[in-house]
Design an enzyme around this catalytic site. Structure first.
Site, short mmCIF file in Angstrom:
data_model
loop_
_atom_site.label_atom_id
_atom_site.label_comp_id
_atom_site.label_asym_id
_atom_site.label_seq_id
_atom_site.Cartn_x
_atom_site.Cartn_y
_atom_site.Cartn_z
N ASP A 86 -11.67 -0.02 0.70
CA ASP A 86 -11.09 -1.08 -0.12
C ASP A 86 -11.27 -0.76 -1.61
OD1 ASP A 86 -9.82 -3.81 0.24
OD2 ASP A 86 -11.44 -4.36 -1.14
N HIS A 109 -7.65 -4.79 -1.17
CA HIS A 109 -6.46 -4.11 -0.65
C HIS A 109 -5.95 -4.83 0.60
CE1 HIS A 109 -3.93 -0.58 -0.94
NE2 HIS A 109 -4.05 -0.36 0.35
N SER A 130 0.83 -1.19 0.00
CA SER A 130 0.00 0.00 0.00
C SER A 130 0.87 1.25 0.00
CB SER A 130 -0.95 -0.04 1.21
OG SER A 130 -1.91 0.97 1.14
#
Length: 329
Positions: free
Chosen positions: A274, A308, A177
């Site tokens: 997400d 994610h 991320s």
């Protein structure tokens, strides 16, 4: 940057392991040094807390002028580090954003299992709840210069205190991320530092969709890290900073590197977080990959179901690829 410590480095490299390190005693006589004494301060870092009880996972917390609080790092050593006498390649692995993300993130994700028996050191530092692996334009809570901490302080500190290859072919950088963005950014901006770069659900394009990633960096850093300050400046960005940090604008900097990308194709439609994150990640990585293809720069990419989150199988696969690319222990 502070000067290196060649005496300590030479002692560690020739003695064959921190647990068997030797230090010069009185009158130049070699005497045994304890493992704890072998790892010391330097490069603007002063150790204020440490734990070296586990034979693989060593923990340190630092006082540093770069950060207004004391950031920490986990250093995961190979199983045979203390007796092999070998020098190892190193992976700098960066966590994502959020109040539940820090230097322990990958230990929670079972990084010890993925690296068991593998000849690599993994360094996992703090990067702030929303530090974005940057020196911010503004801060209302004191210094939060994460880029300086990682590149100018932590990296040379690791190489002075552990048996690592202090060279391009000895280093990899990766992350999840926000940490995946940080890895892509550092690999390009400091192009001579890292021979392999990996972004697991990490954004690769800062200007697409009217600069959604840059806006998110500013908003999240203002709320979680900087007390209303911003990474890139608001309401107008510091254009030079965005140009320097934007992976899709630094394509030639990825030439002759191993590039590894992961993005999810089906984020949770009920979770706006997400959906917003992985939709932007997927689009940005596709843009990035098309530019790499156009430039003739090889890369390995994976578009997989889900949203994610860290995909353990692909991180394990990535670590094997990193070991294959870097200089052998």
């Amino acid at each position: 940057m502070a000067a290196n410590h060649p005496t300590r480095r030479n002692i560690l490299r020739t003695a064959g392991g921190l647990s068997a390190a030797m230090a010069l005693g009185a009158g130049g006589v070699l005497s045994a040094a304890s493992p704890a004494a072998a790892v010391g301060d330097g490069f603007g870092l002063r150790i204020v807390d440490r734990n070296e009880n586990d034979h693989r996972m060593w923990y340190y917390r630092f006082d540093t002028d770069a950060i207004g609080w004391d950031p920490a790092v986990n250093v995961l050593l190979p199983d045979d580090y203390h007796w092999s006498g070998r020098t190892y390649p190193v992976l700098y692995l960066f966590h994502g954003g959020g109040t539940d993300q820090d230097f322990i993130t990958f230990d929670r994700e079972r990084i010890r299992d993925w690296t068991a028996g593998k000849p690599i050191i993994v360094v996992m530092p703090d990067g702030g709840h929303a530090g974005w692996y940057s020196n911010p334009v503004s801060s209302n809570v004191g210094p939060r210069n994460w880029e300086h901490f990682h590149i100018a302080q932590l990296l040379p500190w690791v190489e002075a205190n552990f048996r690592t290859f202090a060279e391009y072919d000895g280093r990899a950088v990766g992350g999840f991320s926000m940490g995946g963005f940080g890895a892509l950014k550092y690999a390009a901006k400091y192009w001579g530092h890292f021979a392999s770069v990996s972004a697991h659900s990490g954004p690769a394009s800062m200007r697409r969709d009217n600069g959604l990633v840059t806006h998110w960096a500013n908003l999240s850093s203002a709320a979680l890290d900087l007390g209303g300050g911003t990474v890139y400046g608001a309401p107008l960005w510091d254009e030079a900073r965005v140009n320097a940090d934007n992976p899709v604008q630094r394509i030639e900097s990825y030439r002759n590197k191993r590039v590894f990308l992961v993005a999810g194709t089906s984020p949770d439609p009920i979770s706006w977080f997400d959906t917003a994150n992985e939709t932007q990640v997927l689009a940005g990585q596709r843009e990035f990959r098309s530019l790499l293809d156009r430039a003739g720069i090889p890369h390995e990419s994976h578009e997989v179901p889900g949203g994610h989150f860290v995909r353990h199988d692909l991180l394990d696969h990535d670590i094997n690829g990193i070991i294959a690319r870097l200089r052998k222990a």
